[in-house]
Design a protein around this motif. Sequence first.
Motif, PDB file in Angstrom:
ATOM      1  N   GLU A 159       0.846  -1.192   0.000  1.00 32.75           N
ATOM      2  CA  GLU A 159       0.000   0.000   0.000  1.00 32.75           C
ATOM      3  C   GLU A 159       0.888   1.251   0.000  1.00 32.75           C
ATOM      4  N   ASP A 160       1.954   1.225   0.812  1.00 27.23           N
ATOM      5  CA  ASP A 160       2.875   2.374   0.852  1.00 27.23           C
ATOM      6  C   ASP A 160       3.542   2.576  -0.503  1.00 27.23           C
ATOM      7  N   GLU A 161       3.986   1.461  -1.095  1.00 26.18           N
ATOM      8  CA  GLU A 161       4.669   1.526  -2.396  1.00 26.18           C
ATOM      9  C   GLU A 161       3.740   2.124  -3.461  1.00 26.18           C
ATOM     10  N   LEU A 162       2.491   1.672  -3.465  1.00 21.59           N
ATOM     11  CA  LEU A 162       1.538   2.151  -4.474  1.00 21.59           C
ATOM     12  C   LEU A 162       1.191   3.619  -4.249  1.00 21.59           C
ATOM     13  N   LYS A 163       1.098   3.991  -2.978  1.00 25.96           N
ATOM     14  CA  LYS A 163       0.796   5.406  -2.688  1.00 25.96           C
ATOM     15  C   LYS A 163       1.944   6.294  -3.137  1.00 25.96           C
ATOM     16  N   GLU A 164       3.168   5.801  -2.965  1.00 27.72           N
ATOM     17  CA  GLU A 164       4.338   6.580  -3.399  1.00 27.72           C
ATOM     18  C   GLU A 164       4.295   6.770  -4.919  1.00 27.72           C
ATOM     19  N   TRP A 165       3.989   5.686  -5.640  1.00 22.37           N
ATOM     20  CA  TRP A 165       3.944   5.755  -7.104  1.00 22.37           C
ATOM     21  C   TRP A 165       2.873   6.716  -7.610  1.00 22.37           C
ATOM     22  N   THR A 166       1.770   6.794  -6.880  1.00 20.28           N
ATOM     23  CA  THR A 166       0.613   7.529  -7.395  1.00 20.28           C
ATOM     24  C   THR A 166       0.378   8.817  -6.613  1.00 20.28           C
ATOM     25  N   LEU A 167       1.353   9.239  -5.830  1.00 22.27           N
ATOM     26  CA  LEU A 167       1.275  10.464  -5.014  1.00 22.27           C
ATOM     27  C   LEU A 167       0.034  10.475  -4.122  1.00 22.27           C
ATOM     28  N   GLY A 168      -0.449   9.282  -3.773  1.00 19.37           N
ATOM     29  CA  GLY A 168      -1.622   9.186  -2.902  1.00 19.37           C
ATOM     30  C   GLY A 168      -2.898   9.661  -3.570  1.00 19.37           C
ATOM     31  N   GLU A 169      -2.860   9.861  -4.909  1.00 23.40           N
ATOM     32  CA  GLU A 169      -4.034  10.432  -5.603  1.00 23.40           C
ATOM     33  C   GLU A 169      -4.994   9.350  -6.098  1.00 23.40           C
ATOM     34  N   THR A 170      -4.523   8.098  -6.109  1.00 26.69           N
ATOM     35  CA  THR A 170      -5.267   7.056  -6.819  1.00 26.69           C
ATOM     36  C   THR A 170      -5.863   6.054  -5.833  1.00 26.69           C
ATOM     37  N   PRO A 171      -7.175   5.807  -5.897  1.00 25.24           N
ATOM     38  CA  PRO A 171      -7.753   4.807  -4.998  1.00 25.24           C
ATOM     39  C   PRO A 171      -7.189   3.413  -5.266  1.00 25.24           C
ATOM     40  N   ILE A 172      -6.928   2.674  -4.181  1.00 31.87           N
ATOM     41  CA  ILE A 172      -6.390   1.316  -4.298  1.00 31.87           C
ATOM     42  C   ILE A 172      -7.400   0.359  -3.654  1.00 31.87           C
ATOM     43  N   HIS A 173      -7.748  -0.701  -4.382  1.00 30.63           N
ATOM     44  CA  HIS A 173      -8.730  -1.656  -3.870  1.00 30.63           C
ATOM     45  C   HIS A 173      -8.076  -3.032  -3.819  1.00 30.63           C
ATOM     46  N   PHE A 174      -7.942  -3.603  -2.642  1.00 23.80           N
ATOM     47  CA  PHE A 174      -7.381  -4.953  -2.519  1.00 23.80           C
ATOM     48  C   PHE A 174      -8.525  -5.958  -2.618  1.00 23.80           C
ATOM     49  N   ILE A 175      -8.382  -6.917  -3.532  1.00 21.58           N
ATOM     50  CA  ILE A 175      -9.435  -7.933  -3.708  1.00 21.58           C
ATOM     51  C   ILE A 175      -8.798  -9.306  -3.914  1.00 21.58           C
ATOM     52  N   SER A 176      -9.645 -10.324  -3.902  1.00 19.47           N
ATOM     53  CA  SER A 176      -9.191 -11.663  -4.250  1.00 19.47           C
ATOM     54  C   SER A 176     -10.248 -12.296  -5.136  1.00 19.47           C
ATOM     55  N   ALA A 177      -9.961 -12.296  -6.421  1.00 16.80           N
ATOM     56  CA  ALA A 177     -10.987 -12.689  -7.404  1.00 16.80           C
ATOM     57  C   ALA A 177     -11.335 -14.172  -7.321  1.00 16.80           C
ATOM     58  N   THR A 178     -10.398 -15.013  -6.842  1.00 12.72           N
ATOM     59  CA  THR A 178     -10.710 -16.441  -6.746  1.00 12.72           C
ATOM     60  C   THR A 178     -11.070 -16.855  -5.323  1.00 12.72           C
TER      61      THR A 178
END
Length: 302
Positions: free
Chosen positions: A136-155
């Motif tokens: 989550e930290d890594e993704l927030k860094e990449w997207t400047l915290g501007e982009t919603p992140i949704h954790f899911i498990s499709a299977t």
Amino acid sequence: MPAPDTGLIQALVIASHGRHFMAEDAQGQHWQLFGKGKRREVAVGDSVLLSPSGDCQAWVEQIEPRRNLLYRSDALRSKLFAANLDAVLLVLAVNPPYSPELLGRTWVACRHAGVPLHLIFNKADLLDKQAHEALEDELKEWTLGETPIHFISATEAPGEAIERVRPLVQGKRVLILGQSGMGKSTLINALIPHARAATNTVSEALNAGKHTTTHTQMHRSDDGLCLIDSPGFQAFGLHHLSEQDLLNEFPDIAEPGLRCRFANCRHLKEPDCAVKEGLENGDISEARFELFDLLRNELGSA
Ligand code: GDP
Ligand code: ZN
């Protein structure tokens, strides 16, 4: 349905296969498209006016003004990809590992085109709490915290995954992207059963035995879902951006850049460079700077 006064047919571009396109009119009839010059430059999601020419074939007479437009990259050239989108969903996972470069490029392309991006981090069942937080930290860094992140498990938790993703898609036109193996097909089929089977029929009709890998296809369900899938997708085309456009998409670099000694500082080896300082003290992400530098070097190369 004929458009008022013109006798032309209004249709929506629903599939592309290489340089071949298909549109659907209000009666559900499919038209294979031909166009001259600029009118050949259509994208999936375009609204077009057609004049029929023979059996299920039609000329594109007009492409209606677009709300937005994304380009894809193909052998170093940018090509029209998808238009009039409400959102892009990028599906990521840890296994196989997602490509940070694809994430970064997608983020830049969407931000530049003004299309909201959502990150769908799939296979959350493979993550323990620590890995989840680190990601989550890594993704927030990449997207400047501007982009919603949704954790899911499709299977592992398909019902929950669908309920998380459905509100992002319901009543909207959404492009869904992801490297192979991220679980995109699983998710698409969960949201719109049989979508992938339908792909093959339209794709075969357009492809007519030729071997092109990139195709883009809109899937719609009776309950108002509209997903655009592009199985051969490699990368966004960003060659049409200017250096200033690029800087606008990297405010984390552009803003400190105003404090560099030289107005035209490249932030590489120059003295009194505020960006280098920011990189050294951790205010600016090295990964983002590397992507910025890579994209800057690509500008104007095609
Ligand atoms: P695509 O290449 O992105 O279309 O990926 P697929 O939908 O074909 O999925 C790739 C593999 O990942 C398959 O073996 C799926 O069963 C598996 N997979 C998909 N979603 C999940 C998930 O949420 N958790 C786990 N553990 N595996 C998943
Ligand atoms: Zn500088």
